[in-house]
Design an enzyme around this catalytic site. Structure first.
Site, mmCIF file in Angstrom:
data_model
loop_
_atom_site.group_PDB
_atom_site.id
_atom_site.type_symbol
_atom_site.label_atom_id
_atom_site.label_comp_id
_atom_site.label_asym_id
_atom_site.label_seq_id
_atom_site.Cartn_x
_atom_site.Cartn_y
_atom_site.Cartn_z
ATOM 1 N N SER A 91 -5.523 29.423 19.267
ATOM 2 C CA SER A 91 -6.320 28.657 20.147
ATOM 3 C C SER A 91 -7.424 29.175 20.617
ATOM 4 O O SER A 91 -7.895 30.215 20.351
ATOM 5 C CB SER A 91 -5.264 28.433 21.889
ATOM 6 O OG SER A 91 -6.023 28.263 22.949
ATOM 7 N N TYR A 142 -1.151 32.945 29.099
ATOM 8 C CA TYR A 142 -1.792 32.184 27.695
ATOM 9 C C TYR A 142 -2.613 32.771 26.510
ATOM 10 O O TYR A 142 -2.094 33.002 25.457
ATOM 11 C CB TYR A 142 -1.967 31.126 28.324
ATOM 12 C CG TYR A 142 -2.393 29.778 27.507
ATOM 13 C CD1 TYR A 142 -0.957 29.245 26.237
ATOM 14 C CD2 TYR A 142 -3.246 29.302 26.268
ATOM 15 C CE1 TYR A 142 -1.152 28.143 25.183
ATOM 16 C CE2 TYR A 142 -3.093 28.736 25.807
ATOM 17 C CZ TYR A 142 -2.274 27.812 24.609
ATOM 18 O OH TYR A 142 -2.517 27.054 23.931
#
Length: 306
Positions: free
Chosen positions: A173, A186
């Protein structure tokens, strides 16, 4: 080695590599043929995992699907067969469980054979501020987003090394390159996934296993439901990405042995600026781009498995 000759070699090769990159801005890179390759995709029951399965299927690959969602996998398998996969196999597997990963991996090797393209795609997000996130969810995030990559590599990389052939794909990501307010766990898991994939790739090169390629994918938010509710301040500069577009770009990166894929293209500039700007200016830029408020309206989806 002679300092002068070594330095000259670096300068000349640097010029050549930059010229080569410039040429490829106009001349497309040659795509490799992956027909017949055995492709394993984790988190393939929905979202990007499903779309990648369909794209790989159209290239005549053998597909191995892993997910915790049996119904989702069956639907992906059906779509993949329609798209032209030579064969499709699907297995229930909780990638956060090391023993289960090893057990199912052994089953795959017995029933299908060695994996030659491994796509670590499964991921979850809590969407909570660090101090509000339960310990169990933080642990689960790291287990799925990071540790699962360790276990799948351990399971399938030995055969790739023996054959000096394969491709390791890590779906990370942009939050694995730049910290985001409200995504501490995350971001940590995705930073780790990037570092792990890059380091193993270097290990393979250092040991002469240059037939095993690595692709690390770092997209901005994708419209798959995982980050439902999140808004982007400047949609033209940082749009919420279309899943079909992302899947096609990932497959193209694999076919051309591209090591890093950042989406959208503006992420290349933003990441570079983060690494060279003074800290205060970097924070100001983050505020301007909306990085401090991306998660304010986060809803996610009831089942955050991708």
């Amino acid at each position: 080695m002679n300092f002068f000759l070594d330095t000259l070699r670096v300068i000349l090769l640097s010029i050549w590599y930059n010229v080569e990159s410039f040429v490829h801005l106009f001349v497309p890179r040659r795509k490799k043929n992956i027909s017949g390759e055995v492709v394993l995709i984790t988190g393939s029951g929905s979202g990007i995992g499903r779309l990648m399965a369909q794209e790989f299927a159209a290239l005549g690959t053998v597909l191995v699907l892993w997910d915790i969602n049996q119904d989702g996998m069956k639907e992906t398998a059906r779509l993949a067969k329609q798209s032209g996969a030579s064969s499709v196999h699907h297995y229930l597997c909780d990638c956060s469980d090391k023993n289960e990963v090893y057990r199912v991996a052994d089953q795959v090797k017995r029933e299908v054979g060695d994996i030659s393209i491994l796509v670590n795609n499964a991921g979850i997000v809590t969407g909570k501020k660090f101090m509000d996130a339960p310990d169990s969810l933080i642990e689960k995030t790291v287990e799925v987003n990071t540790m699962a990559h360790f276990w799948t590599y351990k399971a399938f990389l030995p055969a790739m090394i023996a054959n000096n052939h394969g491709h390791l794909v890590s779906i990370s990501s942009s939050a694995g390159l730049i910290g985001v307010n409200g995504l501490a766990d995350y971001c940590a898991s995705k930073f780790a996934a990037v570092g792990f994939a890059e380091s193993v790739g270097l290990e393979l090169l250092a040991t002469g296993k240059d037939g095993i390629k690595t692709t690390i994918v770092c997209p901005y938010f994708i419209n798959t439901g995982m980050f439902d509710g999140c808004l982007t301040k400047w949609p033209t500069l940082l749009p919420i990405l279309n899943p079909e577009y992302v899947a096609k770009k990932i497959i193209h990166a694999v076919l051309t042995d591209q090591v890093f894929l950042l989406l959208p293209r503006s992420m290349y500039l933003i990441t570079a600026l983060k690494n060279v700007l003074p800290m205060k200016q970097g924070i100001m830029l983050g505020q301007y781009l909306g990085a401090f408020n991306l998660m304010d309206t986060f809803r996610g989806r009831a089942k955050k498995q991708e």
